[in-house]
Structures are given as structure tokens and as C-alpha cells.
Design a protein around this motif. Structure first.
Motif, PDB file in Angstrom:
ATOM      1  N   SER A  50       0.834  -1.195   0.000  1.00  0.00           N
ATOM      2  CA  SER A  50       0.000   0.000   0.000  1.00  0.00           C
ATOM      3  C   SER A  50       0.871   1.248   0.000  1.00  0.00           C
ATOM      4  CB  SER A  50      -0.899   0.019   1.235  1.00  0.00           C
ATOM      5  OG  SER A  50      -1.787  -1.073   1.236  1.00  0.00           O
ATOM      6  N   ARG A  51       0.329   2.340  -0.499  1.00  0.00           N
ATOM      7  CA  ARG A  51       1.059   3.596  -0.505  1.00  0.00           C
ATOM      8  C   ARG A  51       1.319   4.049   0.927  1.00  0.00           C
ATOM      9  NH1 ARG A  51      -0.984   9.522  -2.472  1.00  0.00           N
ATOM     10  NH2 ARG A  51       0.948  10.277  -3.392  1.00  0.00           N
ATOM     11  N   THR A  58       9.477  10.063   2.913  1.00  0.00           N
ATOM     12  CA  THR A  58      10.468   9.399   2.066  1.00  0.00           C
ATOM     13  C   THR A  58       9.855   8.185   1.390  1.00  0.00           C
ATOM     14  OG1 THR A  58      12.315  10.133   3.452  1.00  0.00           O
ATOM     15  CG2 THR A  58      12.704   8.234   2.020  1.00  0.00           C
ATOM     16  N   GLY A  59       9.190   7.338   2.189  1.00  0.00           N
ATOM     17  CA  GLY A  59       8.576   6.140   1.646  1.00  0.00           C
ATOM     18  C   GLY A  59       7.506   6.455   0.617  1.00  0.00           C
ATOM     19  N   TRP A  63       7.610   5.364  -3.242  1.00  0.00           N
ATOM     20  CA  TRP A  63       6.496   4.543  -3.743  1.00  0.00           C
ATOM     21  C   TRP A  63       5.885   5.184  -4.978  1.00  0.00           C
ATOM     22  CZ3 TRP A  63       1.435   4.385  -5.052  1.00  0.00           C
ATOM     23  CH2 TRP A  63       0.737   3.166  -4.955  1.00  0.00           C
ATOM     24  N   ASP A  64       5.658   6.486  -4.915  1.00  0.00           N
ATOM     25  CA  ASP A  64       5.066   7.208  -6.046  1.00  0.00           C
ATOM     26  C   ASP A  64       5.974   7.150  -7.270  1.00  0.00           C
ATOM     27  OD1 ASP A  64       2.844   7.858  -4.574  1.00  0.00           O
ATOM     28  OD2 ASP A  64       3.450   9.923  -4.177  1.00  0.00           O
ATOM     29  N   VAL A 131       9.721  17.264  -1.933  1.00  0.00           N
ATOM     30  CA  VAL A 131      10.954  16.532  -1.739  1.00  0.00           C
ATOM     31  C   VAL A 131      12.084  17.520  -1.519  1.00  0.00           C
ATOM     32  CG1 VAL A 131      12.574  14.950  -2.800  1.00  0.00           C
ATOM     33  CG2 VAL A 131      10.137  14.679  -3.220  1.00  0.00           C
ATOM     34  N   SER A 132      12.810  17.366  -0.443  1.00  0.00           N
ATOM     35  CA  SER A 132      13.950  18.238  -0.196  1.00  0.00           C
ATOM     36  C   SER A 132      15.009  17.472   0.559  1.00  0.00           C
ATOM     37  CB  SER A 132      13.536  19.470   0.617  1.00  0.00           C
ATOM     38  OG  SER A 132      13.060  19.088   1.886  1.00  0.00           O
ATOM     39  N   VAL A 133      16.250  17.907   0.472  1.00  0.00           N
ATOM     40  CA  VAL A 133      17.352  17.265   1.161  1.00  0.00           C
ATOM     41  C   VAL A 133      17.613  18.003   2.451  1.00  0.00           C
ATOM     42  CG1 VAL A 133      19.785  16.654   1.038  1.00  0.00           C
ATOM     43  CG2 VAL A 133      18.371  16.524  -1.009  1.00  0.00           C
TER      44      VAL A 133
END
Length: 234
Positions: A50-51, A58-59, A63-64, A131-133
Motif C-alpha cells: 500500500s502507498r 520518504t517512503g 512509492w510514487d 521533496v527536499s534534502v
């Protein structure tokens, strides 16, 4: 599972990328694509799980990325070609063999790409999850007794107490990240919380920062009981 074994070129490119300093200049978008391509070629076309929750950023992003690659390409060979194409832009050549040996505890190639990265919430501006570091340590865990906190933690007793003490509570109020309580409950699979919110008149069509409704979030996360509940509720 995939139907073909990755080519030697793919394996060499993956080994190269796992230790290449060129990854320091690669955007998270490319890292995510590489991850998705790697999983398609080495595991399966799409994720079998599952998503992940919106709070496992992060997961969820990984997944996406994997699911997106699975929708874009039909065969592992196509995903492999794209992987090699990206690898070449980062300095890999067919002559590059990568390390001859890898220690047993060395992470796999796609894990190496992510081992220093953290997917975190977007900043202000309604961007939702981004999303970023970041090298920041996670904040200490605290108990959240707000309407959003109880919805997230599946604290049905706490939520009932809030609503009994404050019947004027706005069930559709958005938190600082743009999520209503029903978004959080649907994403986490908290069935009883969703039932209570719907009974109390929560808006089941309200959109989150990614333009997902509670129903869409529940479908993405694979929470079929909640999907059926939302569909059957007027």
C-alpha cells in the motif's frame, strides 16, 4: 516479479551510481526516477504494498516514483534503457565496471542514492508535501491532543471528548500543512475516526494540498473499508 534479468550494463551502471560523486549534483527528481526505474527492473513493475502514509514522506515519494515508472513503461527493457540514459549523463560509460567486489553489508544501489537524503514537508506557499534534502534531526515526539492529533493517532476517545466539550469545533479546519482531520484519518486507515467525523458532518469532498479528496487518499493507501464507508455515506 520482473520477467528478465538485468543486463550487465545495467548492473555496472547501478554499481557506478551507488558510489559516484556525481550524485551530489543530482536533483531529487532524478534520484526518485532512478529509484523507480531500478525497482521496476530488479523487482516488479509496480509496488506490491500500500502507498505509505503522508507522514512517511520518504517512503511515499519513493512509492510514487516506482508507481509512476510502472505506468510509463510496459517492459523492464524500456525502464533499463532510461536508467542507462540517465547514468550516461552522470558520467557512466559502458567501459565503467563499477567496484569489483561489494561487502555483504553494503546497501543496494537504489538505497545508496537515498542514504543521505530525507524527504520532508514543503515550506510555506501551499506546496503540500515536497521533496527536499535535509540533514536536520527529526523533532522530538510530542502528544498532540488537538482535533488533528487525535484523528492522526486514532484516539477516538480523545476526539469524542473534544467534540463534546466544544461542539462548535470546525471539523474541516486545515492544519498548518493544509490537511483536515478527515484527510489524516483516511490516509492512516483510522476507520472509527472517519465514521465519527462523517457522523458529525465533516466534508468528505475537501481537498488536501495535493488536490486529493479523502476518498482518493483512501484508495491510494489501499484502505478499502474506508473507501466503502465514504462511498456509502450521503
Amino acid at each position: 516479479m520482473t520477467n528478465t534479468q538485468p543486463s550487465s550494463n545495467f548492473q555496472n551502471a547501478a554499481a557506478y551510481l551507488s558510489s559516484s560523486s556525481s550524485l551530489a549534483r543530482v536533483s531529487n527528481t532524478i534520484k526518485l526516477e532512478l529509484y523507480g526505474l531500478f525497482k521496476f527492473v530488479t523487482v516488479s513493475r509496480i509496488p506490491s504494498t500500500s502507498r505509505p502514509s503522508i507522514f512517511d514522506m520518504t517512503g511515499r515519494a519513493k512509492w510514487d516514483a516506482w508507481a509512476t515508472v510502472g505506468k510509463k513503461y510496459e517492459r523492464p527493457e524500456e525502464a533499463e534503457r532510461r536508467y542507462l540514459e540517465i547514468a550516461r549523463t552522470l558520467g557512466w560509460t559502458e567501459q565503467e565496471k563499477g567496484p569489483d567486489k561489494r561487502e555483504p553489508e553494503t546497501p543496494s544501489a537504489e538505497e545508496d542514492i537515498w542514504d543521505k537524503d530525507e524527504v520532508s514537508r514543503g515550506s510555506s506557499g501551499g506546496s503540500g508535501l515536497a521533496v527536499s534534502v535535509s540533514s536536520m534531526a527529526p523533532p522530538p515526539k510530542v502528544i498532540d491532543n488537538s482535533i488533528h492529533g487525535t484523528a492522526l493517532s486514532n484516539d477516538i476517545t480523545g476526539l469524542k471528548e473534544i467534540l463534546e466539550a466544544h461542539p462548535e469545533t470546525d471539523l474541516n479546519v486545515l492544519d498548518e500543512f493544509g490537511y483536515a482531520p478527515i484527510h489524516l484519518a483516511c490516509d492512516r486507515g483510522n476507520v472509527e475516526i472517519v465514521k465519527l467525523l462523517l457522523q458529525q458532518g465533516a466534508d468528505k469532498t475537501i481537498k488536501d494540498p495535493d488536490n486529493f479528496s479523502p476518498l482518493e487518499l483512501s484508495k491510494e493507501a489501499g484502505h478499502i473499508e474506508i473507501v466503502n464507508l465514504l462511498v456509502s455515506t450521503p
